[in-house]
Design a protein around this motif. Sequence first.
Motif, short mmCIF file in Angstrom:
data_model
loop_
_atom_site.label_atom_id
_atom_site.label_comp_id
_atom_site.label_asym_id
_atom_site.label_seq_id
_atom_site.Cartn_x
_atom_site.Cartn_y
_atom_site.Cartn_z
N VAL A 111 -6.19 -11.27 4.89
CA VAL A 111 -4.76 -10.98 4.78
C VAL A 111 -4.52 -9.89 3.74
O VAL A 111 -3.71 -8.98 3.96
N TYR A 112 -5.24 -9.96 2.63
CA TYR A 112 -5.10 -8.92 1.61
C TYR A 112 -5.50 -7.56 2.17
O TYR A 112 -4.83 -6.54 1.94
N ARG A 113 -6.59 -7.52 2.91
CA ARG A 113 -7.05 -6.26 3.50
C ARG A 113 -6.00 -5.68 4.45
O ARG A 113 -5.76 -4.48 4.47
N GLU A 114 -5.36 -6.57 5.22
CA GLU A 114 -4.32 -6.10 6.14
C GLU A 114 -3.11 -5.56 5.37
O GLU A 114 -2.53 -4.54 5.75
N SER A 115 -2.72 -6.21 4.28
CA SER A 115 -1.58 -5.72 3.49
C SER A 115 -1.91 -4.37 2.87
O SER A 115 -1.05 -3.48 2.79
N HIS A 116 -3.15 -4.20 2.43
CA HIS A 116 -3.57 -2.93 1.85
C HIS A 116 -3.51 -1.82 2.89
O HIS A 116 -3.10 -0.69 2.59
N ARG A 117 -3.90 -2.12 4.11
CA ARG A 117 -3.83 -1.14 5.18
C ARG A 117 -2.39 -0.77 5.50
O ARG A 117 -2.08 0.39 5.76
N MET A 118 -1.51 -1.77 5.48
CA MET A 118 -0.11 -1.49 5.75
C MET A 118 0.48 -0.54 4.70
O MET A 118 1.28 0.34 5.01
N GLU A 119 0.08 -0.73 3.46
CA GLU A 119 0.55 0.16 2.40
C GLU A 119 0.10 1.60 2.65
O GLU A 119 0.80 2.55 2.28
N ALA A 120 -1.05 1.75 3.28
CA ALA A 120 -1.59 3.09 3.53
C ALA A 120 -1.08 3.69 4.83
O ALA A 120 -0.90 4.92 4.92
N PHE A 121 -0.81 2.86 5.84
CA PHE A 121 -0.54 3.39 7.17
C PHE A 121 0.92 3.36 7.60
O PHE A 121 1.25 3.87 8.67
N VAL A 122 1.80 2.77 6.81
CA VAL A 122 3.22 2.79 7.17
C VAL A 122 3.73 4.23 7.11
O VAL A 122 3.51 4.94 6.13
N ARG A 123 4.39 4.66 8.17
CA ARG A 123 4.96 6.01 8.24
C ARG A 123 6.46 5.90 8.50
O ARG A 123 6.88 5.34 9.50
#
Length: 255
Positions: free
Chosen positions: A121-133
């Motif tokens: 879940v942490y990894r997914e949240s980190h990705r969202m912080e990077a990939f939200v446009r």
Amino acid sequence: MVTITYDGTFEGWLTVVFEVYEYKFADVEICKKELFQPNVFNKHRESQFDQQKFTRVWKGLAAKLSTSALSALYKTFLSEEKGIENVLLSYVQYTLNSKQSIERDYSNATVLKVAQTAKRVYRESHRMEAFVRFQLTADNLYYAICQPDFNVLPLIQKHFKERYADQRWLIYDSSRNYGIYYNLSVVENVVMSFDEQTNKGKNIEIITDEKEELYQRLWQQYFASVNIAARKNMKLHIQHMPKRYWKFLPEKHAF
């Protein structure tokens, strides 16, 4: 067997945990109210959120678990995996029944499950912080759509509030049909209704700012200019940016 239904919130789940102890239930199954299916072999109890019960359980856990372990507990809940409420109940029971810390007892299947799930879940949240446009709408709202594997919006709101403190923005999870909206003061949960033209909020061209298309094209051109074809490693690229995110990334769209 007693099936206990609750409102689906973390606070509501902790209320259920309190009631398991309060009524000395030995064999229980916890599930969200909207997912409940009556079973003639199970008794049913509907739990209502209780601030006092929630607080007592949380304080009890805080006295025995570190901040990182409490965070892992919350992240695991946000995974929304089937039956995760019952896994977490076992984790809580093991915690409260043990005189020593159980946080690193990975020989215990429940502790290992919580640690592994929280990490995902942490990894997914980190990705969202990077990939939200974000896209700019005509009324100066920065809007982004996402479909994370887990319910990570509660985990990323602090990051975006701090990074975009001077902008109104909305990040909408189209899989769970809710979003987080920042109004230059606080972040709030919102539920929106979209008409057929917007395809559940995925297509908002009809309300975007007239300059947004230009911004998107400039971003695509920048991405293409810094991409060195000779060093292209698609396997590594997909590892860091899975294809399931591409549909929300303007740099992945054709000009």
